[in-house]
Design an enzyme around this catalytic site. Structure first.
Site, PDB file in Angstrom:
ATOM      1  N   SER A 230       3.927   0.708   2.553  1.00 33.45           N
ATOM      2  CA  SER A 230       3.868  -0.313   3.603  1.00 33.45           C
ATOM      3  C   SER A 230       3.511  -1.657   2.989  1.00 33.45           C
ATOM      4  CB  SER A 230       2.775   0.036   4.626  1.00 33.45           C
ATOM      5  OG  SER A 230       2.938   1.331   5.156  1.00 33.45           O
TER       6      SER A 230
ATOM      7  N   HIS B 173       0.855  -1.189   0.000  1.00 29.77           N
ATOM      8  CA  HIS B 173       0.000   0.000   0.000  1.00 29.77           C
ATOM      9  C   HIS B 173       0.889   1.236   0.000  1.00 29.77           C
ATOM     10  CE1 HIS B 173      -3.551   2.411   0.795  1.00 29.77           C
ATOM     11  NE2 HIS B 173      -2.838   3.070   1.696  1.00 29.77           N
TER      12      HIS B 173
ATOM     13  N   ASP C  37      -6.786  -2.159   4.360  1.00 29.16           N
ATOM     14  CA  ASP C  37      -5.472  -1.554   4.611  1.00 29.16           C
ATOM     15  C   ASP C  37      -5.186  -1.443   6.110  1.00 29.16           C
ATOM     16  OD1 ASP C  37      -5.098  -1.252   1.842  1.00 29.16           O
ATOM     17  OD2 ASP C  37      -6.039   0.726   1.856  1.00 29.16           O
TER      18      ASP C  37
HETATM   19  C1  GRF Z   1       1.222   0.443  -6.270  1.00 27.90           C
HETATM   20  O1  GRF Z   1       1.426   1.803  -6.015  1.00 27.90           O
HETATM   21  C2  GRF Z   1       0.809  -0.265  -5.025  1.00 27.90           C
HETATM   22  O2  GRF Z   1       1.390   0.259  -3.870  1.00 27.90           O
HETATM   23  C3  GRF Z   1      -0.676  -0.018  -5.008  1.00 27.90           C
HETATM   24  O3  GRF Z   1      -1.068  -0.082  -6.347  1.00 27.90           O
HETATM   25  C4  GRF Z   1       0.035   0.221  -7.185  1.00 27.90           C
HETATM   26  C5  GRF Z   1       0.220  -0.946  -8.103  1.00 27.90           C
HETATM   27  O4  GRF Z   1       1.142  -0.681  -9.115  1.00 27.90           O
HETATM   28  N1  GRF Z   1      -1.346  -0.951  -4.131  1.00 27.90           N
HETATM   29  P1  GRF Z   1       1.590  -1.847 -10.079  1.00 27.90           P
HETATM   30  O5  GRF Z   1       0.348  -2.403 -10.761  1.00 27.90           O
HETATM   31  O6  GRF Z   1       2.300  -2.888  -9.275  1.00 27.90           O
HETATM   32  O7  GRF Z   1       2.502  -1.184 -11.076  1.00 27.90           O
END
Ligand code: GRF
Length: 221
Positions: free
Chosen positions: A139, A112, A148
């Site tokens: 995190s 997250h 979350d």
């Molecule tokens: C990331 O920023 C992650 O922290 C959030 O969603 C985004 C996913 O990006 N949960 P990706 O699809 O891995 O490029």
């Protein structure tokens, strides 16, 4: 290297965190065997990455199910059938049903983009900027029924500069996410991390008093 940990990755989008896991495995730094990449979006980039890496994929359309929890039940049946030992949520944008995920508590993690418990939910970069924070981060936490809200395993921190906007901050943080997630999965694969009683994160059998910190590429107590 430990015996490869069988993982299922759930992703709704581009899949850059999945790519980071696969790259770490390619470099011989991460003992994982991805057994499934599943998505709620047929168009997810994560599915294309998985196909290119010969990892089994499944795309389930939420609209094909009468109820939310029917989708979740089908998804988790497929994950269980894949033989996964750990589920990694990497940009999976659906809220999962608490009853369905309960058997997986302690075996499912999420990345997250905030320093939890700050900024659960969406638009975390914007909210950090609007709050005037000087620091932001990402995190990795165990997933519980609370969105979350599960126990935080590890965090990566970045300074917010006066020049930052939502995009620059998101982009800079993403590079840290790509080190954070493989580092945590590595320690889970080495059986160093576990979810203990009273929702405490255990490292080598000892409860952590604070989340691990990512410094450079390594987790520190
Ligand atoms: C990331 O920023 C992650 O922290 C959030 O969603 C985004 C996913 O990006 N949960 P990706 O699809 O891995 O490029």
């Amino acid at each position: 290297m430990p015996t490869p940990l069988r993982i299922a990755v759930l992703a709704s989008g581009r899949g850059s965190n999945l790519a980071a896991l696969l790259a770490a495995r390619e470099r011989g730094e991460l003992a994982i065997e991805p057994v499934l990449v599943a998505s709620d979006k047929q168009s997810a980039g994560a599915l294309r990455l998985a196909e290119a890496a010969n990892i089994p994929t499944v795309a389930l359309n939420p609209r094909s199910y009468a109820q939310r929890r029917d989708f979740d039940a089908d998804l988790f049946t497929r994950v269980a059938d894949s033989g996964a030992e750990l589920i990694v949520l990497a940009g999976f944008m659906r809220i999962l049903d608490g009853d369905t995920l309960r058997p997986w508590v302690g075996r499912m993690i999420n990345i997250h983009p905030s320093l939890l418990p700050k900024y659960r939910g969406l638009h975390t970069h914007r909210r950090a900027l609007e709050a005037g924070d000087t620091e932001h981060g990402a995190s990795v936490h165990y997933v519980t029924a609370e969105l979350d809200g599960g126990p935080v395993i590890a965090q990566a921190r970045v300074a917010i500069t006066p020049q930052d906007d939502e995009d620059s901050l998101a982009q800079r943080l993403l590079a840290h996410e790509h080190r954070l997630l493989p580092a945590v999965v590595d320690w889970i694969a080495r059986r160093r991390l576990a979810l203990g009683e009273a929702d405490r994160v255990m490292l080598d059998g000892v409860a952590l008093s604070a989340p691990l910190r990512l410094l450079d590429r390594h987790l520190q107590v």
